[in-house]
Design an enzyme around this catalytic site. Structure first.
Site, PDB file in Angstrom:
ATOM      1  N   SER A 185       0.796  -1.223   0.000  1.00 12.38           N
ATOM      2  CA  SER A 185       0.000   0.000   0.000  1.00 12.38           C
ATOM      3  C   SER A 185       0.832   1.278   0.000  1.00 12.38           C
ATOM      4  O   SER A 185       0.334   2.315  -0.421  1.00 12.38           O
ATOM      5  CB  SER A 185      -0.965  -0.013   1.184  1.00 12.38           C
ATOM      6  OG  SER A 185      -0.289  -0.294   2.386  1.00 12.38           O
ATOM      7  N   HIS A 213      -5.488  -3.830  -2.001  1.00 15.65           N
ATOM      8  CA  HIS A 213      -5.332  -2.819  -3.057  1.00 15.65           C
ATOM      9  C   HIS A 213      -5.443  -3.413  -4.459  1.00 15.65           C
ATOM     10  O   HIS A 213      -5.386  -2.681  -5.442  1.00 15.65           O
ATOM     11  CB  HIS A 213      -3.994  -2.084  -2.914  1.00 15.65           C
ATOM     12  CG  HIS A 213      -4.037  -0.992  -1.893  1.00 15.65           C
ATOM     13  ND1 HIS A 213      -4.642   0.219  -2.120  1.00 15.65           N
ATOM     14  CD2 HIS A 213      -3.578  -0.942  -0.627  1.00 15.65           C
ATOM     15  CE1 HIS A 213      -4.545   0.974  -1.052  1.00 15.65           C
ATOM     16  NE2 HIS A 213      -3.901   0.290  -0.120  1.00 15.65           N
ATOM     17  N   LYS A 244     -12.152  -0.374  -0.619  1.00 17.92           N
ATOM     18  CA  LYS A 244     -11.336   0.442  -1.532  1.00 17.92           C
ATOM     19  C   LYS A 244     -12.037   0.524  -2.889  1.00 17.92           C
ATOM     20  O   LYS A 244     -13.011   1.254  -3.026  1.00 17.92           O
ATOM     21  CB  LYS A 244      -9.924  -0.110  -1.574  1.00 17.92           C
ATOM     22  CG  LYS A 244      -9.219   0.185  -0.244  1.00 17.92           C
ATOM     23  CD  LYS A 244      -7.858  -0.401  -0.082  1.00 17.92           C
ATOM     24  CE  LYS A 244      -7.248   0.125   1.222  1.00 17.92           C
ATOM     25  NZ  LYS A 244      -6.486  -0.875   1.942  1.00 17.92           N
TER      26      LYS A 244
HETATM   27  C1  LIG Z   1      -6.458  -1.013   3.409  1.00 20.35           C
HETATM   28  C2  LIG Z   1      -5.819  -2.295   3.682  1.00 20.35           C
HETATM   29  C3  LIG Z   1      -6.380  -3.197   4.580  1.00 20.35           C
HETATM   30  C4  LIG Z   1      -7.570  -2.827   5.419  1.00 20.35           C
HETATM   31  O1  LIG Z   1      -8.735  -2.807   4.681  1.00 20.35           O
HETATM   32  P1  LIG Z   1     -10.021  -2.043   5.265  1.00 20.35           P
HETATM   33  O2  LIG Z   1     -11.152  -2.671   4.547  1.00 20.35           O
HETATM   34  O3  LIG Z   1      -9.829  -0.591   4.976  1.00 20.35           O
HETATM   35  O4  LIG Z   1     -10.049  -2.314   6.735  1.00 20.35           O
HETATM   36  C5  LIG Z   1      -5.788  -4.436   4.725  1.00 20.35           C
HETATM   37  N1  LIG Z   1      -4.687  -4.769   4.029  1.00 20.35           N
HETATM   38  C6  LIG Z   1      -4.098  -3.915   3.162  1.00 20.35           C
HETATM   39  C7  LIG Z   1      -2.880  -4.340   2.418  1.00 20.35           C
HETATM   40  C8  LIG Z   1      -4.655  -2.662   2.959  1.00 20.35           C
HETATM   41  O5  LIG Z   1      -4.068  -1.807   2.124  1.00 20.35           O
END
Ligand SMILES: *Cc1c(COP(=O)(O)O)cnc(C)c1O
Length: 396
Positions: A185, A213, A244
């Site tokens: 990320s 992502h 996301k």
């Molecule tokens: C954003 C993210 C999460 C968390 O996801 P949410 O649905 O926002 O809680 C988990 N793992 C990675 C790699 C992320 O980028």
């Protein structure tokens, strides 16, 4: 209460003062109106390069409509945890549809991607087990590892050779989990999945990939990095997010029916935290329809990614190893990254500054994320501002 009582939390103010001194203290930016490509934060309308709204689904008419219908028909809350009275027909339909989409036997949805990761790693491993984890894995994986009480062996980022070395030192009988992000990320690079799958198979490890992502971004119709690399059947635990690109909220685990049934019984966020409101499940179902019916959104996302990443590189910025719509502009120390982010914002571009401990010292950056809904004008405007501010701050 007597007014002489000293505040037992006053050490927090000391910590905060230290953040201020290091230039790391941040006020929250407040979004006024919709989350979209040009959005208004703190009263200023800017080109928004900070959301994870890759496909613009947060405001897509089909998701909005399905969510509204669900509110009208079913109300605003589920009223219980999944394992007692809070499993609604919509939750089951979403899990069926996600399993079909991911081509796995079954799926369980959690309240967030964070809960999915932390809840799953903690549930399936225990004290005598070992987790082999990429150093840049997401915080929710790290927390899950800690909660499991298993031993944690961290290998340098994407260093398959080093990971192999770790495996060779471990007893054959020990239960092992190899875990990596699909897309990282903060750097936007893609995990070394094929080589890591080989490694997991060679050493009999459970293979787990967090595709937060990559969900809606990589693979056919946004099925993720496992689909992108053609690794179906070789990753035991796939993690996706609904927060996301999918535009709503939630996380899920895709795998065998036994894995999912186990998590129904042992996943602590599943057992002890209330399930999604019906509107969230309904919006996610509509998002799956959009992924299947409107693949041009994903094409647009990648066209915009090539244009913007190429533009930043031509200007001479250090964009690291990015291979996704996440492009970091790496500048070095945190105060400079925060200054760059502030000046960009004043000039009409929102790209978040990120410093230690989220990224290593000396690797502070602003992170940009393009979406399918940015126009060429939006992106060219942003590139022009990056060029001007980059020169002003001596980065270019
Ligand atoms: C954003 C993210 C999460 C968390 O996801 P949410 O649905 O926002 O809680 C988990 N793992 C990675 C790699 C992320 O980028």
């Amino acid at each position: 209460m007597p007014s002489t009582r000293t505040d037992p939390l006053r050490f927090l103010s000391v910590e905060l003062a230290s953040l201020r001194e290091q230039g790391l203290f941040r006020e929250l930016r407040t979004l006024e109106g919709e989350q979209k490509a040009r959005a208004t934060f703190d009263g200023r309308t800017v080109v928004n390069l900070s959301s994870n709204n890759y496909l613009g689904l947060t405001t897509h008419p089909r998701l909005r409509e399905r969510a509204l219908e669900a509110v009208r028909e079913l109300g605003v809350g589920s009223g219980s945890v999944r394992s007692i009275a809070g499993t609604m027909a919509l939750h089951m339909e979403l899990e069926r549809r996600l399993a079909e989409f991911k081509r796995t036997e079954a799926v369980v949805v959690f309240q967030s991607g964070f809960a999915a990761n932390a809840g799953t790693v903690a549930a399936i491993l225990a004290k005598d087990d070992v987790i082999i984890s990429d150093e840049l894995n997401h915080a929710s994986i790290i927390d899950g590892c800690r909660l499991s009480r298993a031993a944690i062996r961290v290998f340098p980022h994407k260093d398959v050779h080093a990971a192999r070395h770790v495996f060779k030192e471990l007893p054959a009988s020990q239960r092992k989990l190899l875990i990596t992000d699909g897309v990282f990320s903060m750097d936007g690079d893609v995990g070394a999945l094929p080589a890591l799958c080989d490694l997991a198979e060679e050493f009999g490890a459970i293979m787990m990939v967090d595709d937060a992502h990559a969900s809606g971004v990589f693979g056919r119709n946004g099925r993720g990095t496992i689909d992108h690399f053609g690794l179906h059947g070789r990753v035991d635990i796939q993690v996706g997010t609904l927060s996301k690109a999918i535009g709503a909220l939630g996380g899920y685990i895709a795998g065998t029916r036994a894995l999912i049934q186990f998590l129904y019984h042992r996943g602590r966020p599943f057992l002890f935290s209330t399930s999604h409101p019906p509107a969230v499940a309904a919006a996610c179902l509509a998002a799956l329809d959009v992924l299947l019916d409107e693949p041009q959104l994903i094409d647009r996302l990648w066209e915009n990614t090539r244009f913007f990443k190429g533009g930043l590189q031509q200007l001479g910025f250090d964009t690291g190893a990015s291979e996704s719509p996440i492009t970091p502009v790496i500048v070095g120390e945190a105060p400079l990254a925060m200054k760059l982010s502030d000046r960009l914002f004043q000039e009409g571009v929102f790209a978040q500054g990120i410093g230690f401990p989220t990224v290593p010292r000396g690797k502070a950056r602003v992170r940009t994320i393009v979406t399918a809904t940015h126009t060429r004008d939006d992106l060219q405007f942003a590139l022009d501002v990056f060029a001007r501010v980059g020169r002003e701050l001596g980065i270019l």
